[in-house]
Design a protein around this motif. Sequence first.
Motif, PDB file in Angstrom:
ATOM      1  N   ASP A  34     104.031   6.477 -58.394  1.00  0.00           N
ATOM      2  CA  ASP A  34     104.151   7.234 -57.140  1.00  0.00           C
ATOM      3  C   ASP A  34     103.108   6.779 -56.127  1.00  0.00           C
ATOM      4  O   ASP A  34     103.400   6.611 -54.943  1.00  0.00           O
ATOM      5  N   GLU A  35     101.892   6.559 -56.592  1.00  0.00           N
ATOM      6  CA  GLU A  35     100.784   6.163 -55.729  1.00  0.00           C
ATOM      7  C   GLU A  35     101.027   4.779 -55.117  1.00  0.00           C
ATOM      8  O   GLU A  35     100.664   4.525 -53.975  1.00  0.00           O
ATOM      9  N   LEU A  36     101.649   3.885 -55.884  1.00  0.00           N
ATOM     10  CA  LEU A  36     101.821   2.496 -55.432  1.00  0.00           C
ATOM     11  C   LEU A  36     103.157   2.214 -54.737  1.00  0.00           C
ATOM     12  O   LEU A  36     103.295   1.182 -54.091  1.00  0.00           O
ATOM     13  N   GLU A  37     104.125   3.086 -54.875  1.00  0.00           N
ATOM     14  CA  GLU A  37     105.499   2.802 -54.427  1.00  0.00           C
ATOM     15  C   GLU A  37     105.582   2.285 -52.998  1.00  0.00           C
ATOM     16  O   GLU A  37     106.188   1.249 -52.735  1.00  0.00           O
ATOM     17  N   GLU A  38     104.953   2.979 -52.062  1.00  0.00           N
ATOM     18  CA  GLU A  38     105.060   2.578 -50.653  1.00  0.00           C
ATOM     19  C   GLU A  38     104.435   1.199 -50.419  1.00  0.00           C
ATOM     20  O   GLU A  38     105.018   0.342 -49.767  1.00  0.00           O
ATOM     21  N   ARG A  39     103.249   0.985 -50.966  1.00  0.00           N
ATOM     22  CA  ARG A  39     102.564  -0.308 -50.814  1.00  0.00           C
ATOM     23  C   ARG A  39     103.394  -1.442 -51.394  1.00  0.00           C
ATOM     24  O   ARG A  39     103.476  -2.521 -50.809  1.00  0.00           O
ATOM     25  N   MET A  40     103.973  -1.201 -52.561  1.00  0.00           N
ATOM     26  CA  MET A  40     104.744  -2.244 -53.222  1.00  0.00           C
ATOM     27  C   MET A  40     106.022  -2.561 -52.453  1.00  0.00           C
ATOM     28  O   MET A  40     106.449  -3.714 -52.408  1.00  0.00           O
ATOM     29  N   SER A  41     106.620  -1.566 -51.824  1.00  0.00           N
ATOM     30  CA  SER A  41     107.854  -1.807 -51.068  1.00  0.00           C
ATOM     31  C   SER A  41     107.586  -2.670 -49.837  1.00  0.00           C
ATOM     32  O   SER A  41     108.475  -3.358 -49.351  1.00  0.00           O
ATOM     33  N   GLU A  42     106.345  -2.652 -49.335  1.00  0.00           N
ATOM     34  CA  GLU A  42     105.983  -3.493 -48.190  1.00  0.00           C
ATOM     35  C   GLU A  42     105.788  -4.952 -48.607  1.00  0.00           C
ATOM     36  O   GLU A  42     105.885  -5.858 -47.792  1.00  0.00           O
ATOM     37  N   GLY A  43     105.466  -5.176 -49.882  1.00  0.00           N
ATOM     38  CA  GLY A  43     105.286  -6.539 -50.393  1.00  0.00           C
ATOM     39  C   GLY A  43     103.889  -7.078 -50.162  1.00  0.00           C
ATOM     40  O   GLY A  43     103.041  -6.440 -49.539  1.00  0.00           O
ATOM     41  N   GLY A  44     103.655  -8.284 -50.702  1.00  0.00           N
ATOM     42  CA  GLY A  44     102.380  -8.954 -50.513  1.00  0.00           C
ATOM     43  C   GLY A  44     101.240  -8.361 -51.311  1.00  0.00           C
ATOM     44  O   GLY A  44     100.094  -8.395 -50.862  1.00  0.00           O
ATOM     45  N   VAL A  45     101.537  -7.815 -52.493  1.00  0.00           N
ATOM     46  CA  VAL A  45     100.522  -7.142 -53.293  1.00  0.00           C
ATOM     47  C   VAL A  45     100.346  -7.840 -54.637  1.00  0.00           C
ATOM     48  O   VAL A  45     101.327  -8.140 -55.327  1.00  0.00           O
ATOM     49  N   ILE A  46      99.102  -8.080 -55.003  1.00  0.00           N
ATOM     50  CA  ILE A  46      98.756  -8.565 -56.334  1.00  0.00           C
ATOM     51  C   ILE A  46      98.324  -7.349 -57.144  1.00  0.00           C
ATOM     52  O   ILE A  46      97.409  -6.628 -56.739  1.00  0.00           O
ATOM     53  N   VAL A  47      98.998  -7.118 -58.257  1.00  0.00           N
ATOM     54  CA  VAL A  47      98.698  -5.968 -59.107  1.00  0.00           C
ATOM     55  C   VAL A  47      97.994  -6.462 -60.360  1.00  0.00           C
ATOM     56  O   VAL A  47      98.487  -7.354 -61.046  1.00  0.00           O
ATOM     57  N   ASP A  48      96.842  -5.877 -60.662  1.00  0.00           N
ATOM     58  CA  ASP A  48      96.009  -6.251 -61.798  1.00  0.00           C
ATOM     59  C   ASP A  48      95.976  -5.099 -62.794  1.00  0.00           C
ATOM     60  O   ASP A  48      95.444  -4.030 -62.495  1.00  0.00           O
ATOM     61  N   TYR A  49      96.592  -5.326 -63.965  1.00  0.00           N
ATOM     62  CA  TYR A  49      96.525  -4.341 -65.049  1.00  0.00           C
ATOM     63  C   TYR A  49      96.868  -5.030 -66.351  1.00  0.00           C
ATOM     64  O   TYR A  49      97.561  -6.048 -66.343  1.00  0.00           O
ATOM     65  N   HIS A  50      96.418  -4.482 -67.470  1.00  0.00           N
ATOM     66  CA  HIS A  50      96.699  -5.165 -68.738  1.00  0.00           C
ATOM     67  C   HIS A  50      98.116  -4.925 -69.237  1.00  0.00           C
ATOM     68  O   HIS A  50      98.698  -5.803 -69.843  1.00  0.00           O
ATOM     69  N   GLY A  51      98.689  -3.782 -68.968  1.00  0.00           N
ATOM     70  CA  GLY A  51     100.076  -3.530 -69.384  1.00  0.00           C
ATOM     71  C   GLY A  51     101.007  -3.638 -68.201  1.00  0.00           C
ATOM     72  O   GLY A  51     100.575  -3.602 -67.054  1.00  0.00           O
ATOM     73  N   CYS A  52     102.296  -3.786 -68.477  1.00  0.00           N
ATOM     74  CA  CYS A  52     103.222  -3.917 -67.346  1.00  0.00           C
ATOM     75  C   CYS A  52     104.562  -3.238 -67.589  1.00  0.00           C
ATOM     76  O   CYS A  52     105.390  -3.181 -66.695  1.00  0.00           O
ATOM     77  N   ASP A  53     104.792  -2.703 -68.786  1.00  0.00           N
ATOM     78  CA  ASP A  53     106.130  -2.227 -69.121  1.00  0.00           C
ATOM     79  C   ASP A  53     106.577  -0.998 -68.338  1.00  0.00           C
ATOM     80  O   ASP A  53     107.758  -0.691 -68.296  1.00  0.00           O
ATOM     81  N   PHE A  54     105.669  -0.312 -67.658  1.00  0.00           N
ATOM     82  CA  PHE A  54     106.060   0.886 -66.911  1.00  0.00           C
ATOM     83  C   PHE A  54     106.285   0.614 -65.424  1.00  0.00           C
ATOM     84  O   PHE A  54     106.776   1.471 -64.702  1.00  0.00           O
ATOM     85  N   PHE A  55     105.941  -0.578 -64.951  1.00  0.00           N
ATOM     86  CA  PHE A  55     106.160  -0.901 -63.538  1.00  0.00           C
ATOM     87  C   PHE A  55     107.631  -1.248 -63.305  1.00  0.00           C
ATOM     88  O   PHE A  55     108.223  -1.961 -64.102  1.00  0.00           O
TER      89      PHE A  55
END
Length: 162
Positions: A54-75
């Motif tokens: 929920d926190e990231l949804e708007e930012r991610m929809s705009e694009g141009g984001v590098i996401v740093d996390y060890h897991g990824c299965d919930f994105f």
Amino acid sequence: GTPGVGKTTLGKELASRAGLSYVNVGDLAKEGELYEGFDEEYDCPILDEDRVIDELEERMSEGGVIVDYHGCDFFPERWFHIVFVLRTENSCLYDRLQSRGYTGKKLQDNIQCEIFQTLYEEAVLSYKKEIVHQLPSNTPEDLERNLDQIMQWIEQWMKDNN
């Protein structure tokens, strides 16, 4: 990638070189207290994945984001055009994690996670196999090579999609 493989170093430098924004999910969760409890065994908070999305949804929809996390299965799959999993040799990773204060079960489980390619397999199961790439991350030379390779990919993607 596993903690200690160099995700944050790579992500921040890549964002700087490419003019993209950078999000460290661990920091985001800490700032927004996006947790649903505490794991006594690993001595760390438990991420509230839905609140992170929920926190990231708007930012991610705009694009141009590098996401740093060890897991990824919930994105959500729609968020990413490419996924990089950094890999580090066990002896090197062991030293890095030990220097961070990892001990006992937390240290052993993170090393085993790397040995068994747990996070790479998670990425391959979560996204189209062709967008998931493993990169070695043992030395400063690896870091430079990875930065160059990803920058080339970004430049090509920009040409193809703009």
